[in-house]
Design an enzyme around this catalytic site. Sequence first.
Site, PDB file in Angstrom:
ATOM      1  N   LYS A 114       0.820  -1.209   0.000  1.00  0.00           N
ATOM      2  CA  LYS A 114       0.000   0.000   0.000  1.00  0.00           C
ATOM      3  C   LYS A 114       0.854   1.258   0.000  1.00  0.00           C
ATOM      4  CE  LYS A 114      -4.398  -1.691   1.673  1.00  0.00           C
ATOM      5  NZ  LYS A 114      -5.479  -1.575   2.644  1.00  0.00           N
ATOM      6  N   LYS A 196      -3.488 -11.459  -6.659  1.00  0.00           N
ATOM      7  CA  LYS A 196      -4.757 -11.592  -5.922  1.00  0.00           C
ATOM      8  C   LYS A 196      -5.856 -10.761  -6.589  1.00  0.00           C
ATOM      9  CE  LYS A 196      -5.526  -9.002  -2.206  1.00  0.00           C
ATOM     10  NZ  LYS A 196      -5.687  -8.398  -0.882  1.00  0.00           N
ATOM     11  N   LYS A 199     -10.191  -5.202  -5.685  1.00  0.00           N
ATOM     12  CA  LYS A 199     -11.055  -4.183  -6.268  1.00  0.00           C
ATOM     13  C   LYS A 199     -10.251  -3.013  -6.841  1.00  0.00           C
ATOM     14  CE  LYS A 199     -15.029  -1.477  -5.679  1.00  0.00           C
ATOM     15  NZ  LYS A 199     -15.397  -0.341  -4.879  1.00  0.00           N
TER      16      LYS A 199
HETATM   17  P1  TYM Z   1     -10.445  -6.890   3.437  1.00  0.00           P
HETATM   18  O1  TYM Z   1     -11.570  -5.926   3.591  1.00  0.00           O
HETATM   19  O2  TYM Z   1      -9.328  -6.546   2.522  1.00  0.00           O
HETATM   20  O3  TYM Z   1     -10.988  -8.301   3.008  1.00  0.00           O
HETATM   21  C1  TYM Z   1     -12.051  -8.949   3.698  1.00  0.00           C
HETATM   22  C2  TYM Z   1     -11.814 -10.448   3.681  1.00  0.00           C
HETATM   23  O4  TYM Z   1     -11.744 -10.923   2.324  1.00  0.00           O
HETATM   24  C3  TYM Z   1     -10.558 -11.713   2.166  1.00  0.00           C
HETATM   25  N1  TYM Z   1     -10.078 -11.544   0.784  1.00  0.00           N
HETATM   26  C4  TYM Z   1      -9.846 -12.552  -0.059  1.00  0.00           C
HETATM   27  N2  TYM Z   1      -9.976 -13.882   0.088  1.00  0.00           N
HETATM   28  C5  TYM Z   1      -9.667 -14.665  -0.985  1.00  0.00           C
HETATM   29  N3  TYM Z   1      -9.253 -14.164  -2.174  1.00  0.00           N
HETATM   30  C6  TYM Z   1      -9.093 -12.833  -2.370  1.00  0.00           C
HETATM   31  N4  TYM Z   1      -8.705 -12.368  -3.557  1.00  0.00           N
HETATM   32  C7  TYM Z   1      -9.410 -11.967  -1.274  1.00  0.00           C
HETATM   33  N5  TYM Z   1      -9.395 -10.612  -1.122  1.00  0.00           N
HETATM   34  C8  TYM Z   1      -9.808 -10.382   0.149  1.00  0.00           C
HETATM   35  C9  TYM Z   1      -9.590 -11.153   3.179  1.00  0.00           C
HETATM   36  O5  TYM Z   1      -8.591 -12.083   3.504  1.00  0.00           O
HETATM   37  C10 TYM Z   1     -10.508 -10.838   4.348  1.00  0.00           C
HETATM   38  O6  TYM Z   1     -10.716 -11.981   5.144  1.00  0.00           O
HETATM   39  N6  TYM Z   1      -7.793  -5.952   7.542  1.00  0.00           N
HETATM   40  C11 TYM Z   1      -8.941  -6.670   7.025  1.00  0.00           C
HETATM   41  C12 TYM Z   1     -10.240  -6.317   7.738  1.00  0.00           C
HETATM   42  C13 TYM Z   1     -10.156  -6.453   9.210  1.00  0.00           C
HETATM   43  C14 TYM Z   1     -10.108  -7.673   9.941  1.00  0.00           C
HETATM   44  C15 TYM Z   1     -10.061  -7.293  11.311  1.00  0.00           C
HETATM   45  C16 TYM Z   1     -10.140  -9.021   9.570  1.00  0.00           C
HETATM   46  C17 TYM Z   1     -10.125  -5.432  10.109  1.00  0.00           C
HETATM   47  N7  TYM Z   1     -10.077  -5.936  11.374  1.00  0.00           N
HETATM   48  C18 TYM Z   1     -10.012  -8.256  12.324  1.00  0.00           C
HETATM   49  C19 TYM Z   1     -10.081  -9.979  10.587  1.00  0.00           C
HETATM   50  C20 TYM Z   1     -10.024  -9.596  11.936  1.00  0.00           C
HETATM   51  C21 TYM Z   1      -9.114  -6.344   5.563  1.00  0.00           C
HETATM   52  O7  TYM Z   1      -8.703  -5.310   5.108  1.00  0.00           O
HETATM   53  O8  TYM Z   1      -9.861  -7.231   4.876  1.00  0.00           O
END
Ligand code: TYM
Length: 333
Positions: A114, A196, A199
């Site tokens: 990022k 990966k 979006k």
């Molecule tokens: P975020 O919003 O980027 O993604 C949400 C969830 O989707 C999963 N994910 C994927 N899984 C498979 N293939 C992909 N291409 C893919 N892209 C995203 C992510 O692994 C995630 O599980 N930091 C986290 C949000 C968060 C969080 C937390 C998660 C904040 N606090 C506490 C767990 C526990 C995030 O940005 O996820």
Amino acid sequence: MDDKKLIFSAIQPTGTFTLGNYIGAVRNWGPLQEQYNCIYCVADLHAITVKQEPAKLRQNTLAAYALLMACGLDPERSILFIQSHAHTHNDLNWLLCCNTQFGELSRMTQFKDKSQKHPDDVNAGLFTYPSLMAADILAYNADLVPVGVDQKQHLELARNIAQRFNQRYGDFFKLPEPYITEVGAKIMSLQDPTKKMSKSDENVNACILILDDKDTIVRKFKRAVTDSEAEVAFREGKDGINNLMSIYSCVTGKDYAAIEAEFAGKGYGDFKLAVGEAVADSLEPVRTEFARLINDKAYLKDCYTKGAEKAMKISSRIVSKAYHKVGFVDRPF
Ligand code: TYM
């Protein structure tokens, strides 16, 4: 609370979710409600680590909340809330920041990615993002955290932070375990299957959004990058086909052998069409339910208000104890 294990997870409000978010995470959260006590939130605090337009963020947060419900999360059975409504997360975050090392945060691949993407805004929030994520989890003493593979490194850090706190102040936090599915934990870009699905990809054909209509979904799958062979088979070197096979497997429940048999002797065109249609059909109920919920703002407000109250009740007890442990004078109110 009963003796069921506690699940915590969260998702950032980036408008609509991608198929990666859905298959890797959100789709699995609903069924977990059967066996576990579940707490899920929309991570709007994390979202502002990159620039957001305020009106859009508010809209996206509500949309993400409604989408979680449309994906099967039941606000009566789970605690479903908006992260910024529970100030306890930030209260705990400070304690955890003081137990997180600069070197640890510098090694996070998401931070490196990022900061490369937004070189003009490498802010402190982006750097300390993983300790806020640890606070989200530890404020509830969660046992399990269902996420996609890309969040594994953050979870390992959360465990290290918890362990360090426990060593300094005496056993207090549980060490949360990642809960990662075998298939679908990393859905790849349809245009570059070594990356990966995300979006933020500039190529709109790389990423399926779960609110895309059927035609769009099918069209994007038809354009998916594959290889120069013509065999639907899961093996090394066939990243594009492997990705499509894992998507197809997740939405149909078929294993790889069954998929290989189904498409034996058929071309990639037939396979891509089948994957596109299966994905679109499986998302149809989500789209319909979302359209209904997003128009019922009063109901959404009622749900997220009750969700925040329940979240605060649990987390404020744990965070107050953590404050006591580090030696703060107990709060007089
Ligand atoms: P975020 O919003 O980027 O993604 C949400 C969830 O989707 C999963 N994910 C994927 N899984 C498979 N293939 C992909 N291409 C893919 N892209 C995203 C992510 O692994 C995630 O599980 N930091 C986290 C949000 C968060 C969080 C937390 C998660 C904040 N606090 C506490 C767990 C526990 C995030 O940005 O996820």
